[in-house]
Design a protein around this motif. Structure first.
Motif, PDB file in Angstrom:
ATOM      1  N   ALA A  18       0.840  -1.214   0.000  1.00  0.00           N
ATOM      2  CA  ALA A  18       0.000   0.000   0.000  1.00  0.00           C
ATOM      3  C   ALA A  18       0.870   1.256   0.000  1.00  0.00           C
ATOM      4  N   VAL A  19       1.975   1.219   0.752  1.00  0.00           N
ATOM      5  CA  VAL A  19       2.903   2.364   0.756  1.00  0.00           C
ATOM      6  C   VAL A  19       3.476   2.564  -0.651  1.00  0.00           C
ATOM      7  N   ALA A  20       3.886   1.458  -1.273  1.00  0.00           N
ATOM      8  CA  ALA A  20       4.486   1.552  -2.610  1.00  0.00           C
ATOM      9  C   ALA A  20       3.507   2.194  -3.597  1.00  0.00           C
ATOM     10  N   TRP A  21       2.240   1.760  -3.555  1.00  0.00           N
ATOM     11  CA  TRP A  21       1.256   2.351  -4.485  1.00  0.00           C
ATOM     12  C   TRP A  21       1.009   3.830  -4.189  1.00  0.00           C
ATOM     13  N   ARG A  22       1.000   4.178  -2.915  1.00  0.00           N
ATOM     14  CA  ARG A  22       0.802   5.600  -2.572  1.00  0.00           C
ATOM     15  C   ARG A  22       1.938   6.438  -3.157  1.00  0.00           C
ATOM     16  N   LEU A  23       3.153   5.903  -3.072  1.00  0.00           N
ATOM     17  CA  LEU A  23       4.308   6.643  -3.611  1.00  0.00           C
ATOM     18  C   LEU A  23       4.243   6.681  -5.137  1.00  0.00           C
ATOM     19  N   TRP A  24       3.883   5.562  -5.730  1.00  0.00           N
ATOM     20  CA  TRP A  24       3.731   5.513  -7.196  1.00  0.00           C
ATOM     21  C   TRP A  24       2.744   6.582  -7.654  1.00  0.00           C
ATOM     22  N   GLU A  25       1.614   6.671  -6.944  1.00  0.00           N
ATOM     23  CA  GLU A  25       0.576   7.630  -7.340  1.00  0.00           C
ATOM     24  C   GLU A  25       1.049   9.074  -7.194  1.00  0.00           C
ATOM     25  N   ARG A  26       1.970   9.311  -6.268  1.00  0.00           N
ATOM     26  CA  ARG A  26       2.505  10.670  -6.075  1.00  0.00           C
ATOM     27  C   ARG A  26       3.732  10.929  -6.939  1.00  0.00           C
ATOM     28  N   GLY A  27       4.188   9.885  -7.640  1.00  0.00           N
ATOM     29  CA  GLY A  27       5.379  10.047  -8.486  1.00  0.00           C
ATOM     30  C   GLY A  27       6.666  10.138  -7.691  1.00  0.00           C
ATOM     31  N   VAL A  28       6.667   9.574  -6.488  1.00  0.00           N
ATOM     32  CA  VAL A  28       7.874   9.609  -5.648  1.00  0.00           C
ATOM     33  C   VAL A  28       8.663   8.310  -5.839  1.00  0.00           C
ATOM     34  N   PRO A  29       9.948   8.377  -6.165  1.00  0.00           N
ATOM     35  CA  PRO A  29      10.703   7.149  -6.380  1.00  0.00           C
ATOM     36  C   PRO A  29      10.860   6.317  -5.107  1.00  0.00           C
ATOM     37  N   PHE A  30      10.880   5.006  -5.269  1.00  0.00           N
ATOM     38  CA  PHE A  30      11.041   4.110  -4.124  1.00  0.00           C
ATOM     39  C   PHE A  30      11.646   2.798  -4.585  1.00  0.00           C
ATOM     40  N   LEU A  31      12.100   2.005  -3.631  1.00  0.00           N
ATOM     41  CA  LEU A  31      12.506   0.628  -3.916  1.00  0.00           C
ATOM     42  C   LEU A  31      11.835  -0.260  -2.874  1.00  0.00           C
ATOM     43  N   SER A  32      11.067  -1.224  -3.359  1.00  0.00           N
ATOM     44  CA  SER A  32      10.419  -2.180  -2.455  1.00  0.00           C
ATOM     45  C   SER A  32      11.269  -3.447  -2.437  1.00  0.00           C
TER      46      SER A  32
END
Ligand SMILES: Cc1cc2nc3c(=O)[nH]c(=O)nc-3n(C[C@H](O)[C@H](O)[C@H](O)COP(=O)(O)OP(=O)(O)OC[C@H]3O[C@@H](n4cnc5c(N)ncnc54)[C@H](O)[C@@H]3O)c2cc1C
Length: 351
Positions: A18-32
């Protein structure tokens, strides 16, 4: 923010995803990052969303806030993935005895409960389900195919180079006031979303975890086309392939994360056989550990001594319902400086 955001998420269960999708939706880069084990808590979960729950037949904590958020969130993700994994589904709660049935009209008079109760009677096939004390049908109940959601999300993130299979050891993740480093890569924050195993993490040993092993049975029985979730003593979830899932148990002491006691499995089977009256064959049992934090509905926020180290955990038996709202809450805190709900703030619990 002193650092451009790029977030390391450890754990790809319901919380981390859920965190990853929230970041994806905001366009914030992440690594899961996740071990990608075949059996985990989130993959084992029945994925039920139940508005009126428990022995006292009360509305689930903050359901009116969490459910609309979960519905919108899963619909968007479903669209993005081109996969239907979230299924609104009627749920029937049968009273366990006459005492429960007698108390029900008083509960139903409460507006917050009535909102989630359908006016029509459940009308169940009495030859399939034993129902000596009647019951009621809920509105806004659902089930989610958690395994399908998690694997499709993982594949989606992997295709975008945002997911990696690895076991992350606590000491490999180094943080200071400004940043986090793992395997030579820099991040603005790390979010530990590793479920019940966080109890072993040196930074979170003080969190009062009281996790419980849960078991679900898969069985074969002719339910004569019933599609709703039926609950009395245990719940029964009819599956598309003609099998059913039934659960679940709570064991507070357990030999291992996938090792239920014989007594727990036998007790669940007895409840299932008391509810379903048609011939029934048990196919298998699956167990995993729910992350539960004593006295809390969940905890999130940053570590009191390590401002770049965040945590999302304690989703208990309500991960499907609560993860979308909690993930948004944590992300807004980390990226926008939004205040955390004090009931959910990890730092308030550290006092
Ligand atoms: C039998 C059973 C039935 C349930 N039924 C329901 C239900 O009907 N409805 C509902 O809403 N909830 C249900 N739940 C609860 C739900 O499953 C949990 O709330 C939820 O799965 C918790 O998610 P999580 O992401 O916090 O933890 P987890 O699912 O445990 O995810 C943590 C992830 O982190 C990974 N990980 C941990 N440590 C590391 C590390 N060091 N490095 C890399 N990866 C790591 C793990 O492999 C795992 O994939 C049920 C649970 C059980 C056991």
């Amino acid at each position: 923010m002193s650092t451009t955001p790029r977030i390391l998420i450890i754990g790809q269960g319901l919380a981390g995803t859920a965190v990853a999708w929230r970041l994806w939706e905001r366009g914030v880069p992440f690594l899961s990052v996740d071990r990608d084990e075949a059996v985990t808590c989130s993959k084992t979960a029945a994925g039920l969303i139940t508005p009126v729950t428990g022995m006292r037949l009360k509305t689930s904590w903050r359901f009116e806030v969490f459910y609309p958020e979960a519905l919108r969130f899963y619909r968007r993700v479903s669209k993005q993935l081109g996969l239907r994994f979230f299924h609104p589904r009627g749920q029937v709660r049968l009273f366990k005895d006459d005492n429960e049935r007698t108390k029900w009209p008083k509960r139903l008079a409460e507006a917050e409960v009535a909102e989630f109760v359908a006016t029509q009677s459940p009308a169940l096939d009495a030859e399939v389900f034993s129902q000596p004390h009647e019951g009621f049908q809920m509105r806004h109940a659902a089930w989610m195919d958690t395994a399908a959601y998690l694997s499709a999300s993982r594949d989606f993130f992997a295709q975008h180079d945002l997911h990696q299979k690895a076991e992350v050891r606590a000491e490999e993740v180094v943080s200071d006031e400004k940043s986090v480093t793992w395997c030579g890569e820099a991040f603005s924050h790390v979010i530990w979303a590793q479920g019940w195993e966080a109890a072993k993490h040196p930074f979170f040993r003080w969190v009062p975890f009281q996790s419980a092993l849960g078991t679900i049975l898969t069985a074969q029985a002719d339910l004569r086309g019933e599609r709703r979730i039926i609950n009395r003593g245990c719940w029964v979830l009819p599956m598309k392939d003609g099998t059913l899932r039934a659960g679940s148990t709570y064991e507070w002491q357990f030999a291992g994360p996938h090792t239920p006691s014989d007594a727990a499995v036998a007790g669940l089977e007895a409840k299932l056989r008391a509810l379903v009256q048609t011939p029934l064959e048990i196919l298998h049992a699956q167990s995993a550990v729910r992350p539960i934090i004593k006295g809390k509905q969940a905890l999130c926020g940053t570590h009191p001594a390590h401002p770049r180290v965040a945590f999302l955990n304690g989703l208990g038996s309500k991960g499907t319902l609560r993860a979308p709202w909690l993930a948004q809450h944590l992300v807004a805190h980390l990226l926008d400086g939004a205040a955390l709900d004090t009931e959910l703030d990890l730092q308030d619990d550290a006092i």
